[in-house]
Scaffold this motif. Structure first.
Motif, PDB file in Angstrom:
ATOM      1  N   THR A  21       0.831  -1.209   0.000  1.00 32.61           N
ATOM      2  CA  THR A  21       0.000   0.000   0.000  1.00 32.61           C
ATOM      3  C   THR A  21       0.866   1.261   0.000  1.00 32.61           C
ATOM      4  OG1 THR A  21      -1.851  -1.098   1.074  1.00 32.61           O
ATOM      5  CG2 THR A  21      -1.700   1.287   1.350  1.00 32.61           C
ATOM      6  N   THR A  25       1.154   4.066  -3.058  1.00 33.80           N
ATOM      7  CA  THR A  25       0.786   5.470  -2.872  1.00 33.80           C
ATOM      8  C   THR A  25       1.991   6.390  -3.091  1.00 33.80           C
ATOM      9  OG1 THR A  25       0.995   5.149  -0.489  1.00 33.80           O
ATOM     10  CG2 THR A  25      -1.213   5.158  -1.386  1.00 33.80           C
ATOM     11  N   ALA A 152      -2.486  12.908  -1.133  1.00 36.36           N
ATOM     12  CA  ALA A 152      -1.816  11.663  -0.758  1.00 36.36           C
ATOM     13  C   ALA A 152      -2.701  10.843   0.172  1.00 36.36           C
ATOM     14  CB  ALA A 152      -0.480  11.980  -0.087  1.00 36.36           C
ATOM     15  N   MET A 155      -5.552   9.379  -1.775  1.00 36.43           N
ATOM     16  CA  MET A 155      -5.040   8.260  -2.575  1.00 36.43           C
ATOM     17  C   MET A 155      -4.893   7.011  -1.700  1.00 36.43           C
ATOM     18  SD  MET A 155      -1.470   8.129  -4.680  1.00 36.43           S
ATOM     19  CE  MET A 155      -1.844   9.329  -5.912  1.00 36.43           C
ATOM     20  N   LEU A 156      -4.373   7.211  -0.511  1.00 34.27           N
ATOM     21  CA  LEU A 156      -4.202   6.104   0.440  1.00 34.27           C
ATOM     22  C   LEU A 156      -5.549   5.445   0.718  1.00 34.27           C
ATOM     23  CD1 LEU A 156      -2.402   4.662   2.629  1.00 34.27           C
ATOM     24  CD2 LEU A 156      -3.209   6.424   4.210  1.00 34.27           C
ATOM     25  N   SER A 159      -6.813   3.406  -2.242  1.00 32.06           N
ATOM     26  CA  SER A 159      -5.958   2.336  -2.757  1.00 32.06           C
ATOM     27  C   SER A 159      -6.565   0.934  -2.584  1.00 32.06           C
ATOM     28  CB  SER A 159      -4.570   2.415  -2.124  1.00 32.06           C
ATOM     29  OG  SER A 159      -4.652   2.166  -0.738  1.00 32.06           O
ATOM     30  N   TYR A 202       1.273  10.326   6.964  1.00 31.14           N
ATOM     31  CA  TYR A 202       1.304  11.190   5.788  1.00 31.14           C
ATOM     32  C   TYR A 202       1.069  12.647   6.175  1.00 31.14           C
ATOM     33  CZ  TYR A 202       1.433   7.221   2.575  1.00 31.14           C
ATOM     34  OH  TYR A 202       1.802   6.111   1.887  1.00 31.14           O
TER      35      TYR A 202
END
Lengths: 217, 256
Positions: A21, A25, A152, A155-156, A159, A202
């Motif tokens: 993962t 990312t 970000a 996106m995580l 995913s 993040y």
């Protein structure tokens, strides 16, 4: 009730999926940052038919569901002779999808560079490329960092969709484990906690980048 | 004497409003020319087109032997090559109303950027030059500071040093004290006065500081509606202006 021993025994599996993962990312973010910049520059500065075309394409990607794009590239394109390995497909799709978001962020940032900075660059005769890379873009990019951080994290969180194309990422691997062992509580609690840690990581990273790039006042 | 800078029939129109209409100006080497006039009279546009931060619609510009042709009403001139444009710009320096320092770079980085990456100077040499110029404008202690840590007056002195670092033949000053607190105006004017005394650089200055204009000018030009109404030595313009519009403007400026 809560089988901690089970969880500890299966932690290596979950952690290696966490690695996948993270890798997807990070690579996806790298791709989206590059692609987003290219898209933004084309939309802002290319001849208008090209700029318009780039805008329309980016909008199509941005407003359609990620899942459809995943199915499309993985199941439809092979019919037309284009078969990509799953991992590459995953990075390309998620990077492109978020690249279109990044391009909107870049566009706003580039437009916000004051006219006076462009004037100064001309008056000092600084070559155009150098001016963009060293003077104009850095000023625009620093205020964009929080927005990229949000990208970000988004996106995580999206995913897990990539599990439908056999990517051994966290949620796909966890679901498999839960279904096989019926340890739903343990597995999904662990997944939730891992995602919590990752997204905190993040945002800490984003804030750190913000801090080191900030101009002291 | 051959002029160091010439503007020939320069015309500039913004969305149908003509700002400059066949404007002509010669500047002699080392001459200090001050442009005065009401706001909207085109003074700033004279500077901006001469610096080519804005391209004139028509006319010719020349500085120290490099000429740019923009054609005339009968036809546009072919596009100027980048090399010629860069050669032309290298002869000029400009200081802006809002300083326009690069906010993410230290004062030293602001000063060495162009000498290194435009003039091809070695870094050590450029840093020495930057320190000399900062000493000259009285800011030796601000080398490592960022622009937002300085007062407006200090930022403007840095901007002057930054323009000087490229050793221009003509320096353009665009209302450089208009954005400053009143108590900061003096320090900037003093730097310009010192420069004009010790350097052979020509200056074209747009200002609303009439006392300063009178002091520093070799020639004063009064502009209105994109044209030169009257020009002459400062004693003449400020003392015995011939044109009633010049007198009316100066009357308002000197005795508001």
């Amino acid at each position: 009730m809560f089988d901690l021993e089970f969880l500890i025994a299966h932690l290596p599996v979950l952690l290696s999926a966490t690695g996948v993962t993270i890798l997807i990312t990070v690579l996806g973010m790298a791709l989206s940052l590059c692609l987003g910049l290219v898209l933004a520059v084309v939309q802002l500065y290319a001849a208008w038919p090209i700029a318009r075309l780039a805008y329309v394409l980016a909008q199509c990607v941005r407003v359609s569901p990620l899942l459809i794009q995943i199915y499309f590239v993985f199941y439809v394109l092979p019919f037309y002779g284009l078969t990509l390995p799953p991992f590459l497909t995953a990075v390309l799709i998620i990077g492109t999808h978020y690249g279109t978001y990044a391009s909107e962020i870049y566009k706003a940032g580039i437009r916000s560079i004051p006219r006076s900075q462009h004037d100064a660059v001309v008056a000092l005769n600084i070559p155009r490329w150098r001016a963009w890379w060293r003077i104009l873009l850095p000023q625009a990019v620093i205020p964009m960092i929080p927005a990229f951080g949000n990208c970000a994290i988004a996106m995580l969180k999206e995913s897990p969709l990539l599990s439908v194309i056999t990517i051994p990422e966290l949620v796909g691997v966890g679901r498999q484990l839960a279904f096989e062992t019926f340890k739903y509580t343990e597995v999904f609690t662990a997944l939730g906690l891992i995602f919590l840690v990752l997204s905190s990581l993040y945002s800490v990273l984003t804030r750190w980048i913000e801090r080191v790039t900030r101009v002291p006042a | 004497m051959t002029p160091i800078a010439t503007m020939r029939d320069i015309s500039k129109t913004y969305t149908d409003v003509p700002v400059l209409d066949r404007f002509n100006l010669d500047i002699a080497p080392a001459e200090k020319v001050v442009l005065i006039g009401p706001s909207g009279s085109g003074k700033t546009t004279v500077l901006r087109t001469l610096m080519t931060v804005e391209m004139p619609d028509w006319g010719d510009l020349a500085v120290d032997g490099v000429t740019l042709h923009f054609g005339d009403r009968l036809g546009k001139a072919p596009k100027t090559s980048n090399a010629v444009l860069r050669a032309y710009r290298s002869k000029l320096g400009m200081v802006f109303q809002q300083f326009n320092l690069f906010p993410h770079m230290t004062i030293e980085q602001n000063l060495v950027e162009a000498p290194i990456h435009v003039a091809g100077m070695r870094r050590g040499e450029a840093v020495d030059l930057a320190h000399r110029l900062l000493a000259q404008v009285g800011l030796s202690d601000k080398v490592k500071a960022f622009p937002n840590q300085l007062s407006g007056g200090q930022q403007q002195r840095v901007a002057i040093a930054r323009a000087l670092a490229m050793n221009p033949k003509v320096l353009l000053f665009d209302e450089v004290t208009s954005a400053l607190d009143p108590e900061r105006v003096g320090e900037v004017l003093e730097v310009i006065r010192d420069l004009s005394a010790e350097r052979s650089v020509a200056m074209l200055i747009v200002t609303h500081e009439m006392g300063f204009a009178r002091q520093i000018a070799d020639r004063t030009i009064f502009m209105e509606a994109g044209r030169i109404v009257e020009e002459g030595p400062p004693e003449q313009i400020f003392g015995e202006a011939q044109n009633p519009r010049t007198r009316a403007f100066l009357g308002k400026m000197l005795h508001p």
